[in-house]
Design a protein around this motif. Sequence first.
Motif, short mmCIF file in Angstrom:
data_model
loop_
_atom_site.label_atom_id
_atom_site.label_comp_id
_atom_site.label_asym_id
_atom_site.label_seq_id
_atom_site.Cartn_x
_atom_site.Cartn_y
_atom_site.Cartn_z
N ALA A 94 0.82 -1.20 0.00
CA ALA A 94 0.00 0.00 0.00
C ALA A 94 0.86 1.26 0.00
O ALA A 94 0.58 2.22 -0.73
N VAL A 95 1.93 1.26 0.78
CA VAL A 95 2.81 2.42 0.82
C VAL A 95 3.50 2.62 -0.52
O VAL A 95 3.59 3.74 -1.03
N LEU A 96 3.99 1.54 -1.14
CA LEU A 96 4.63 1.65 -2.45
C LEU A 96 3.65 2.12 -3.52
O LEU A 96 4.00 2.92 -4.39
N GLY A 97 2.41 1.63 -3.46
CA GLY A 97 1.41 2.05 -4.42
C GLY A 97 1.05 3.52 -4.29
O GLY A 97 0.93 4.23 -5.28
N ILE A 98 0.89 3.98 -3.06
CA ILE A 98 0.57 5.39 -2.84
C ILE A 98 1.74 6.27 -3.25
O ILE A 98 1.56 7.34 -3.85
N TYR A 99 2.96 5.84 -2.95
CA TYR A 99 4.15 6.60 -3.36
C TYR A 99 4.23 6.72 -4.88
O TYR A 99 4.47 7.80 -5.41
N ALA A 100 4.02 5.61 -5.58
CA ALA A 100 4.09 5.64 -7.04
C ALA A 100 2.96 6.47 -7.63
O ALA A 100 3.15 7.18 -8.62
N LEU A 101 1.80 6.43 -7.02
CA LEU A 101 0.65 7.18 -7.53
C LEU A 101 0.82 8.68 -7.32
O LEU A 101 0.52 9.47 -8.21
N THR A 102 1.32 9.09 -6.17
CA THR A 102 1.43 10.51 -5.88
C THR A 102 2.68 11.16 -6.45
O THR A 102 2.64 12.30 -6.91
N CYS A 103 3.81 10.44 -6.43
CA CYS A 103 5.07 11.03 -6.87
C CYS A 103 5.43 10.71 -8.33
O CYS A 103 6.40 11.25 -8.85
N ASN A 104 4.67 9.82 -8.96
CA ASN A 104 4.94 9.38 -10.34
C ASN A 104 6.34 8.78 -10.46
O ASN A 104 7.02 9.00 -11.45
N ARG A 105 6.78 8.06 -9.44
CA ARG A 105 8.08 7.38 -9.42
C ARG A 105 7.93 6.05 -8.72
O ARG A 105 7.06 5.88 -7.88
#
Length: 82
Positions: free
Chosen positions: A23-34
């Motif tokens: 969940a943390v990796l998914g939110i990070y990729a979704l918000t930061c586009n990385r």
Amino acid sequence: MMAFGELLTLAMLGMALAGLTGAVLGIYALTCNRVPGRWFARMVRNPRLWGIGVLFMTAGFAYVSVLGLGIMVTAHTVRLTR
């Protein structure tokens, strides 16, 4: 020797940790586009789509997890249009 309840508790804690990490990796990729890591950043062509796929995978339902897997594969193959 571990009792069955202790082993089950340990397995549930491991699954909860894996779900929280996803969940943390998914939110990070979704918000930061990385996506994290150099090698992984070269592999994923569309990080936001990958993040959505990871969030679907961590939802926990079987049909949603299959949909999330499909989205993650799509994120590896489809380029981001600008």
